[in-house]
Motif scaffolding. Structure first.
Motif, PDB file in Angstrom:
ATOM      1  N   SER A   1       0.827  -1.204   0.000  1.00  0.00           N
ATOM      2  CA  SER A   1       0.000   0.000   0.000  1.00  0.00           C
ATOM      3  C   SER A   1       0.866   1.261   0.000  1.00  0.00           C
ATOM      4  O   SER A   1       0.584   2.225  -0.718  1.00  0.00           O
ATOM      5  N   VAL A   2       1.946   1.251   0.780  1.00  0.00           N
ATOM      6  CA  VAL A   2       2.855   2.403   0.829  1.00  0.00           C
ATOM      7  C   VAL A   2       3.564   2.568  -0.513  1.00  0.00           C
ATOM      8  O   VAL A   2       3.809   3.696  -0.962  1.00  0.00           O
ATOM      9  N   ALA A   3       3.873   1.454  -1.189  1.00  0.00           N
ATOM     10  CA  ALA A   3       4.484   1.545  -2.506  1.00  0.00           C
ATOM     11  C   ALA A   3       3.544   2.219  -3.500  1.00  0.00           C
ATOM     12  O   ALA A   3       3.975   3.032  -4.330  1.00  0.00           O
ATOM     13  N   VAL A   4       2.250   1.890  -3.437  1.00  0.00           N
ATOM     14  CA  VAL A   4       1.268   2.559  -4.290  1.00  0.00           C
ATOM     15  C   VAL A   4       1.243   4.057  -3.981  1.00  0.00           C
ATOM     16  O   VAL A   4       1.178   4.891  -4.889  1.00  0.00           O
ATOM     17  N   ALA A   5       1.324   4.404  -2.704  1.00  0.00           N
ATOM     18  CA  ALA A   5       1.331   5.817  -2.314  1.00  0.00           C
ATOM     19  C   ALA A   5       2.556   6.538  -2.873  1.00  0.00           C
ATOM     20  O   ALA A   5       2.472   7.713  -3.246  1.00  0.00           O
ATOM     21  N   ALA A   6       3.695   5.838  -2.945  1.00  0.00           N
ATOM     22  CA  ALA A   6       4.893   6.437  -3.533  1.00  0.00           C
ATOM     23  C   ALA A   6       4.716   6.675  -5.028  1.00  0.00           C
ATOM     24  O   ALA A   6       5.201   7.672  -5.571  1.00  0.00           O
ATOM     25  N   MET A   7       4.011   5.779  -5.694  1.00  0.00           N
ATOM     26  CA  MET A   7       3.741   5.938  -7.126  1.00  0.00           C
ATOM     27  C   MET A   7       2.777   7.081  -7.398  1.00  0.00           C
ATOM     28  O   MET A   7       2.874   7.753  -8.420  1.00  0.00           O
ATOM     29  N   LEU A   8       1.818   7.276  -6.495  1.00  0.00           N
ATOM     30  CA  LEU A   8       0.731   8.237  -6.696  1.00  0.00           C
ATOM     31  C   LEU A   8       0.745   9.252  -5.554  1.00  0.00           C
ATOM     32  O   LEU A   8      -0.108   9.233  -4.665  1.00  0.00           O
ATOM     33  N   PRO A   9       1.717  10.168  -5.547  1.00  0.00           N
ATOM     34  CA  PRO A   9       1.903  11.053  -4.388  1.00  0.00           C
ATOM     35  C   PRO A   9       0.762  12.027  -4.132  1.00  0.00           C
ATOM     36  O   PRO A   9       0.655  12.567  -3.029  1.00  0.00           O
ATOM     37  N   ASP A  10      -0.087  12.254  -5.119  1.00  0.00           N
ATOM     38  CA  ASP A  10      -1.190  13.209  -4.934  1.00  0.00           C
ATOM     39  C   ASP A  10      -2.533  12.529  -4.699  1.00  0.00           C
ATOM     40  O   ASP A  10      -3.543  13.212  -4.505  1.00  0.00           O
ATOM     41  N   ALA A  11      -2.557  11.211  -4.699  1.00  0.00           N
ATOM     42  CA  ALA A  11      -3.829  10.499  -4.551  1.00  0.00           C
ATOM     43  C   ALA A  11      -4.272  10.498  -3.091  1.00  0.00           C
ATOM     44  O   ALA A  11      -3.463  10.266  -2.183  1.00  0.00           O
ATOM     45  N   PRO A  12      -5.553  10.728  -2.821  1.00  0.00           N
ATOM     46  CA  PRO A  12      -6.055  10.659  -1.450  1.00  0.00           C
ATOM     47  C   PRO A  12      -6.128   9.220  -0.964  1.00  0.00           C
ATOM     48  O   PRO A  12      -6.164   8.283  -1.767  1.00  0.00           O
ATOM     49  N   PHE A  13      -6.137   9.057   0.351  1.00  0.00           N
ATOM     50  CA  PHE A  13      -6.260   7.742   0.969  1.00  0.00           C
ATOM     51  C   PHE A  13      -7.694   7.532   1.451  1.00  0.00           C
ATOM     52  O   PHE A  13      -8.319   8.452   1.993  1.00  0.00           O
ATOM     53  N   VAL A  14      -8.200   6.314   1.288  1.00  0.00           N
ATOM     54  CA  VAL A  14      -9.416   5.877   1.965  1.00  0.00           C
ATOM     55  C   VAL A  14      -9.023   4.668   2.811  1.00  0.00           C
ATOM     56  O   VAL A  14      -8.532   3.670   2.288  1.00  0.00           O
ATOM     57  N   HIS A  15      -9.206   4.785   4.109  1.00  0.00           N
ATOM     58  CA  HIS A  15      -8.765   3.741   5.036  1.00  0.00           C
ATOM     59  C   HIS A  15      -9.972   3.089   5.705  1.00  0.00           C
ATOM     60  O   HIS A  15     -10.870   3.772   6.192  1.00  0.00           O
ATOM     61  N   PHE A  16      -9.995   1.766   5.700  1.00  0.00           N
ATOM     62  CA  PHE A  16     -11.062   0.995   6.334  1.00  0.00           C
ATOM     63  C   PHE A  16     -10.596   0.572   7.722  1.00  0.00           C
ATOM     64  O   PHE A  16      -9.521  -0.005   7.875  1.00  0.00           O
ATOM     65  N   GLN A  17     -11.411   0.858   8.747  1.00  0.00           N
ATOM     66  CA  GLN A  17     -11.056   0.495  10.120  1.00  0.00           C
ATOM     67  C   GLN A  17     -12.094  -0.438  10.717  1.00  0.00           C
ATOM     68  O   GLN A  17     -13.282  -0.110  10.777  1.00  0.00           O
ATOM     69  N   ARG A  18     -11.649  -1.599  11.170  1.00  0.00           N
ATOM     70  CA  ARG A  18     -12.553  -2.546  11.848  1.00  0.00           C
ATOM     71  C   ARG A  18     -12.930  -2.004  13.224  1.00  0.00           C
ATOM     72  O   ARG A  18     -12.072  -1.556  13.990  1.00  0.00           O
ATOM     73  N   VAL A  19     -14.238  -2.053  13.551  1.00  0.00           N
ATOM     74  CA  VAL A  19     -14.712  -1.727  14.898  1.00  0.00           C
ATOM     75  C   VAL A  19     -15.617  -2.862  15.371  1.00  0.00           C
ATOM     76  O   VAL A  19     -16.028  -3.719  14.594  1.00  0.00           O
ATOM     77  N   SER A  20     -15.922  -2.871  16.644  1.00  0.00           N
ATOM     78  CA  SER A  20     -16.700  -3.955  17.233  1.00  0.00           C
ATOM     79  C   SER A  20     -18.145  -3.933  16.748  1.00  0.00           C
ATOM     80  O   SER A  20     -18.703  -2.884  16.420  1.00  0.00           O
ATOM     81  N   HIS A  21     -18.748  -5.116  16.745  1.00  0.00           N
ATOM     82  CA  HIS A  21     -20.147  -5.278  16.364  1.00  0.00           C
ATOM     83  C   HIS A  21     -20.989  -5.323  17.637  1.00  0.00           C
ATOM     84  O   HIS A  21     -20.580  -5.920  18.641  1.00  0.00           O
ATOM     85  N   PRO A  22     -22.176  -4.696  17.638  1.00  0.00           N
ATOM     86  CA  PRO A  22     -22.975  -4.661  18.871  1.00  0.00           C
ATOM     87  C   PRO A  22     -23.513  -6.027  19.309  1.00  0.00           C
ATOM     88  O   PRO A  22     -23.849  -6.216  20.483  1.00  0.00           O
ATOM     89  N   ARG A  23     -23.583  -6.992  18.372  1.00  0.00           N
ATOM     90  CA  ARG A  23     -24.192  -8.282  18.723  1.00  0.00           C
ATOM     91  C   ARG A  23     -23.248  -9.479  18.568  1.00  0.00           C
ATOM     92  O   ARG A  23     -23.650 -10.604  18.829  1.00  0.00           O
ATOM     93  N   VAL A  24     -22.006  -9.226  18.129  1.00  0.00           N
ATOM     94  CA  VAL A  24     -21.069 -10.329  17.909  1.00  0.00           C
ATOM     95  C   VAL A  24     -19.821 -10.092  18.760  1.00  0.00           C
ATOM     96  O   VAL A  24     -19.166  -9.061  18.606  1.00  0.00           O
TER      97      VAL A  24
END
Length: 410
Positions: A121-144
């Motif tokens: 992922s960091v290598a892609v960022a080096a190739m595309l220095p002006d591209a924005p990042f979208v980051h997915f973050q896992r959080v807890s589930h209320p029922r699992v």
């Protein structure tokens, strides 16, 4: 399968209900068996978007529910005939309804990076220095219950926030839809749920992933161990490539033609090296004791031309596969590392090195880029990637490209 989205400000909730022919046990596109835990998830967007095209909502849902859908999927709002056709052609599933609210095809002008913080992922960022990042973050589930509390997604989100790049973080509990084998993405493409839901807001026409040569062309990891030009998951003409294109968000693989040795070299030389992290079991850094840490340490040691630094011994479960004969997942990189790490004969990879008999000459092709990988990048971003590869990496010769195209054919 029946799908319904509801929104509460910036939080979007999905409920899906199985049809009689569906099953709680299904299979990911790479063949991994999956057992369903729950039929709900949420995605917390950083702000309430002005609008989300129905195709984006449908595709976001499809990245989660595809493994368990057998015959048909009914979305809660009409989708375009193009997306319905892509799902039908790719999975043999009847998708609908189609209708006038989705006849206006969506598109976007920007390319974002699905940013994980790992070397690829960091290598892609080096190739595309002006591209924005979208980051997915896992959080807890209320029922699992969270059985993977050692997986520190909060650490990775914090590191992403320190990169200084334009960043959109989407928090979601969708990984807890899985009961077995563990919390994770039902399909690899579910990591894009956040980008799909924010694509209109961010004017996205493409999403760049860090999948490299082994994942795109060599059938690595759980997949078949041979050349896979028609890769179901990552080829533009594959099922997922066509589905994303139908929704106006093209899958882009900027490092799809280079090995993990190249992405590691780019990442280590990047201004983001301080935020580099491929293991989330540790807080202050990689844990150093898991299988991924061992694999990445071999690659890093090979790139830096130094001995292996690990406390993992041959008797550890994570090292046992290297005591057996090949084939191995990611075998091209095992060959590369065994050919370059000083003193490899005294490490947990000693047996693999004896089996593989790799040399620097026999693995030199892994230092360059496979040309067809750049040719399949969508036109708006192809030249930028081509020029970077041409200047910083170099392209394979015809003989070297033949090594890719005959991989696993013996």
């Amino acid at each position: 399968m029946r799908v319904a989205w509801t929104a509460d400000g910036g939080t979007w909730h999905l409920v899906f209900r199985l049809d009689p022919e569906d099953d709680v046990t299904g299979f990911c596109a790479d063949g991994q068996p999956l057992k369903l835990a729950t039929n709900t998830f949420r995605a917390e967007l950083p702000r309430a978007p002005r609008d989300i095209h129905p195709d984006l909502l449908a595709l976001a849902a499809w990245t989660v529910i595809a493994p368990w859908t057998r015959r048909r999927v009914t979305f809660d709002r009409p989708i375009s005939p193009e997306l319905a056709g892509a799902i039908g052609d790719g999975w043999g599933v009847q998708a609908g309804p189609t209708g006038p609210t989705a006849t206006q095809a969506r598109s976007g002008g920007r390319l974002a990076i699905s940013y994980s913080g790992g070397a690829d992922s960091v290598a892609v960022a080096a190739m595309l220095p002006d591209a924005p990042f979208v980051h997915f973050q896992r959080v807890s589930h209320p029922r699992v219950p969270n059985r993977w509390t050692h997986y520190r997604s909060d650490v990775l989100a914090s590191l992403a926030g320190k990169t200084g790049r334009e960043l959109t973080v989407v928090r979601s509990d969708l990984e807890f839809t899985l009961a077995e084998p563990r919390p994770g993405y039902p399909e690899h493409h579910a990591v894009a749920v956040g980008a799909l839901l924010m694509a209109d807001e961010l004017d996205l026409g493409g999403l760049a992933f860090g999948y490299e040569l082994g994942s795109r062309w060599l059938g690595g990891a759980r997949y078949i161990h041979r050349y896979t030009p028609d890769n179901l998951m990552w080829a533009p003409h594959g099922a997922w490539g066509r589905a994303f294109a139908a929704a106006g968000l093209h899958i882009v693989l900027p490092v799809g033609g280079v090995s993990e040795a190249v992405t590691m070299r780019l990442a280590l030389g990047s201004e983001l090296r301080g935020q580099l992290r491929w293991c989330l079991r540790g807080v202050g850094g990689p844990c150093g004791t898991c299988g991924k840490c061992l694999y990445k340490e071999l690659i890093q040691a090979a790139v830096e031309r130094r001995p292996l630094r690990t406390t993992i011994t041959e008797g550890r479960p994570v090292a046992r596969k290297w005591q057996r004969p090949p084939p191995y997942g990611g075998q091209e990189m095992i060959e590369y590392g065994c050919a370059r790490v000083p003193g490899i004969e005294d490490t947990v990879f000693a047996a693999a090195a004896r089996h593989l008999c790799a040399t620097e000459s026999s693995t030199a092709w892994l230092d360059r880029c496979y040309p067809p990988a750049v040719a399949e990048i969508p036109e708006p971003w192809r030249k930028q990637v081509h020029d970077f590869v041409d200047g910083e990496i170099g392209f394979m010769s015809e003989d070297e490209a033949r090594r890719v195209e005959t991989w696993g054919m013996a």
